[in-house]
Design an enzyme around this catalytic site. Structure first.
Site, PDB file in Angstrom:
ATOM      1  N   GLU A 281      31.046 -14.095   9.031  1.00  0.00           N
ATOM      2  CA  GLU A 281      30.353 -13.888   7.750  1.00  0.00           C
ATOM      3  C   GLU A 281      28.936 -14.448   7.787  1.00  0.00           C
ATOM      4  O   GLU A 281      28.597 -15.350   7.006  1.00  0.00           O
ATOM      5  CB  GLU A 281      31.108 -14.609   6.626  1.00  0.00           C
ATOM      6  N   CYS A 351       5.770 -27.244 -13.087  1.00  0.00           N
ATOM      7  CA  CYS A 351       5.576 -28.602 -13.624  1.00  0.00           C
ATOM      8  C   CYS A 351       6.669 -29.551 -13.185  1.00  0.00           C
ATOM      9  O   CYS A 351       7.482 -30.005 -13.996  1.00  0.00           O
ATOM     10  CB  CYS A 351       5.508 -28.536 -15.138  1.00  0.00           C
TER      11      CYS A 351
HETATM   12  N1  LLP Z   1      30.786 -17.693   4.247  1.00  0.00           N
HETATM   13  C1  LLP Z   1      30.990 -18.601   3.279  1.00  0.00           C
HETATM   14  C2  LLP Z   1      32.355 -18.833   2.803  1.00  0.00           C
HETATM   15  C3  LLP Z   1      29.895 -19.305   2.728  1.00  0.00           C
HETATM   16  O1  LLP Z   1      30.100 -20.215   1.775  1.00  0.00           O
HETATM   17  C4  LLP Z   1      28.590 -19.039   3.202  1.00  0.00           C
HETATM   18  C5  LLP Z   1      27.428 -19.752   2.643  1.00  0.00           C
HETATM   19  C6  LLP Z   1      28.435 -18.075   4.226  1.00  0.00           C
HETATM   20  C7  LLP Z   1      29.548 -17.425   4.712  1.00  0.00           C
HETATM   21  C8  LLP Z   1      27.099 -17.716   4.793  1.00  0.00           C
HETATM   22  O2  LLP Z   1      26.514 -18.792   5.416  1.00  0.00           O
HETATM   23  P1  LLP Z   1      25.180 -18.613   6.281  1.00  0.00           P
HETATM   24  O3  LLP Z   1      25.537 -17.765   7.474  1.00  0.00           O
HETATM   25  O4  LLP Z   1      24.175 -17.953   5.441  1.00  0.00           O
HETATM   26  O5  LLP Z   1      24.802 -19.992   6.664  1.00  0.00           O
HETATM   27  N2  LLP Z   1      21.491 -22.117  -0.401  1.00  0.00           N
HETATM   28  C9  LLP Z   1      21.654 -22.778   0.869  1.00  0.00           C
HETATM   29  C10 LLP Z   1      22.759 -22.154   1.680  1.00  0.00           C
HETATM   30  C11 LLP Z   1      24.111 -22.126   0.983  1.00  0.00           C
HETATM   31  C12 LLP Z   1      25.180 -21.442   1.796  1.00  0.00           C
HETATM   32  C13 LLP Z   1      26.417 -21.228   1.007  1.00  0.00           C
HETATM   33  N3  LLP Z   1      27.491 -20.611   1.704  1.00  0.00           N
HETATM   34  C14 LLP Z   1      20.325 -22.781   1.612  1.00  0.00           C
HETATM   35  O6  LLP Z   1      19.339 -22.271   1.094  1.00  0.00           O
HETATM   36  O7  LLP Z   1      20.243 -23.314   2.714  1.00  0.00           O
END
Ligand code: LLP
Length: 409
Positions: A281, A351
């Site tokens: 994922e 701000c």
């Molecule tokens: N699968 C699950 C169950 C997840 O919770 C997430 C991300 C992913 C896949 C995808 O993860 P990735 O491959 O994108 O690392 N807002 C934060 C990141 C939060 C990620 C939440 N879950 C940031 O800007 O770094």
């Protein structure tokens, strides 16, 4: 000297002017209001291809984690090339279905699915629900009974592994709210072995995001492999394994990122002989590098002991610096003579003192109307944008070679 292509293969200086795909960014700055999210279609395609090609034995189903960026164009680009989608809300599910994503390639994750969301997902016959607690599983069972339908389930296991990433995006330690303790897995498989409605087909795992080292992945994957072997030995059928996302990308000159080939290699090594359908994922890996924010200097400001550059992008457009202390590489759209460098804090107009992109950045002297680019904003940028200070939302455009594709999101 770091090359700008390390951030995005389709970003390059030609005669000191920054180009994105084959377009000079100066032209985009004249044509569109800033701040402006620009995405390189070629970079998204490249990322997907690189991920595909990294696997030599296992052929995983890549379910793009839509939370990273829910723009319709991105869904179309990726699903046209065979990807499924990992959704975490009814909103994401409905958007995917509306665009025509195959329901049999949709996985529903998330720690707080409501009963309404669960019911809709079951009725839509999605591929599977990744369940985060015994309580959630019991609720899914009653919903299935009520509507007389079945659903495939993977149990999200919390392996108690530290992903060694930012505290706020770490999800695989026992103190984190995610997943089911690996000690309970056997008992749940047993309880549901003959259940008519809920079919537990396997396990899932996701230990965190922006993971820069291979070791945490290896440790977590090894642990889940042992769990699967144990389950199989006890006679349970395990046919599916969802390994989550989490692969980190380059944000600045300091961070060193794991090689995608080594990530794929450990999956190949550990799981190719287990007769499982492997799902991954990725969110950030597929789209993070594809996006930049084009922003304009509003004005510079001399403080008591430092100089500021106030740009028109702020934490309402990109909250990552304020929320996680993330430093995104910033580049000038027009490179000037480098001998006379200034030191600036590059800040947004919001701000809040946390609305800072980079502190003490060395760059040639900047002035009002100069354009700059904030790199690696394709993931968790626009989707986390807010209405804070009631500024106009930033537009998003896609670029392929010289072609601009407008997007209404
Ligand atoms: N699968 C699950 C169950 C997840 O919770 C997430 C991300 C992913 C896949 C995808 O993860 P990735 O491959 O994108 O690392 N807002 C934060 C990141 C939060 C990620 C939440 N879950 C940031 O800007 O770094």
């Amino acid at each position: 000297m770091i090359k700008v292509s390390e951030y995005n293969k389709f970003l390059s200086y030609k005669k000191n002017k920054l180009f994105f795909e084959d377009l000079p960014l100066i032209n985009l700055g004249e044509k569109f209001n800033t701040p402006l999210f620009c995405y390189s279609v070629s970079q998204i395609e490249h990322n997907l291809e690189e991920l595909h090609n990294a696997f030599k034995k296992v052929k995983p189903l890549i379910c793009y984690a839509l939370k990273a960026n829910f723009n319709s164009n991105i869904i179309k680009i990726l699903t046209k090339r065979g990807c499924g989608i990992d959704v975490v809300s009814n909103g994401e599910l409905q958007k995917s279905l509306k665009i025509g994503v195959d329901n049999k390639k949709i996985v529903f994750s998330g720690v707080g699915k409501t009963s309404k969301e669960i019911e809709i997902a079951i009725k839509k016959n999605i591929k599977q629900i990744n369940v985060e607690s015994i309580e959630e599983l019991d609720e899914i069972t009653s919903i299935c009974k009520k509507i007389n339908k079945t659903i495939n389930i993977c149990l999200r296991v919390n392996p108690d592994i530290n992903a060694q990433t930012h505290e706020k995006i770490s999800t695989g330690r026992s103190e984190d709210k995610f997943g089911i303790s690996d000690k309970r897995v056997f008992e749940i498989f047993k309880k549901y072995q003959t259940n008519k409605f809920v079919k537990i087909i396997g396990l899932s795992i996701h230990i965190g995001s922006q993971i820069e080292l291979i070791e945490p992945f290896y440790k977590a994957f090894k642990k889940i492999k042992l769990q699967i072997l144990k389950l199989k030995k006890k006679g349970f059928k395990v046919s599916s394994l969802d390994l989550g996302g989490g692969v980190g990308i380059k944000y600045n000159d300091k961070n060193k990122i794991l090689d995608i080939k080594s990530y794929a290699r450990i999956i190949d090594e550990l799981f190719s002989d287990l007769d499982l359908e492997i799902i991954i994922e990725p969110g950030r890996y597929l789209v993070g590098s594809s996006g930049i924010i084009l922003s304009r200097v509003i004005r510079t400001k001399s403080g008591n002991n430092k100089d500021f550059v106030i740009i028109d992008a702020g934490m309402d457009n990109l909250i990552r610096p304020a929320l996680y202390g993330a430093e995104h590489k910033i580049l000038p759209v027009k490179k000037k003579n480098q001998t006379n460098l200034n030191v600036y804090d590059i800040v947004g107009p919001i701000c809040e003192s946390s609305d800072v992109f980079i502190k003490k950045m060395k760059i040639h002297r900047l002035k009002a109307e100069d354009l700059i680019v904030i790199c690696s904003t394709g993931a968790y940028g626009s989707c986390m944008a807010s209405k804070y200070n009631l500024r106009e939302p930033a537009k998003e455009i896609f670029i392929k070679k010289k072609k601009i594709i407008l997007s209404d999101n």
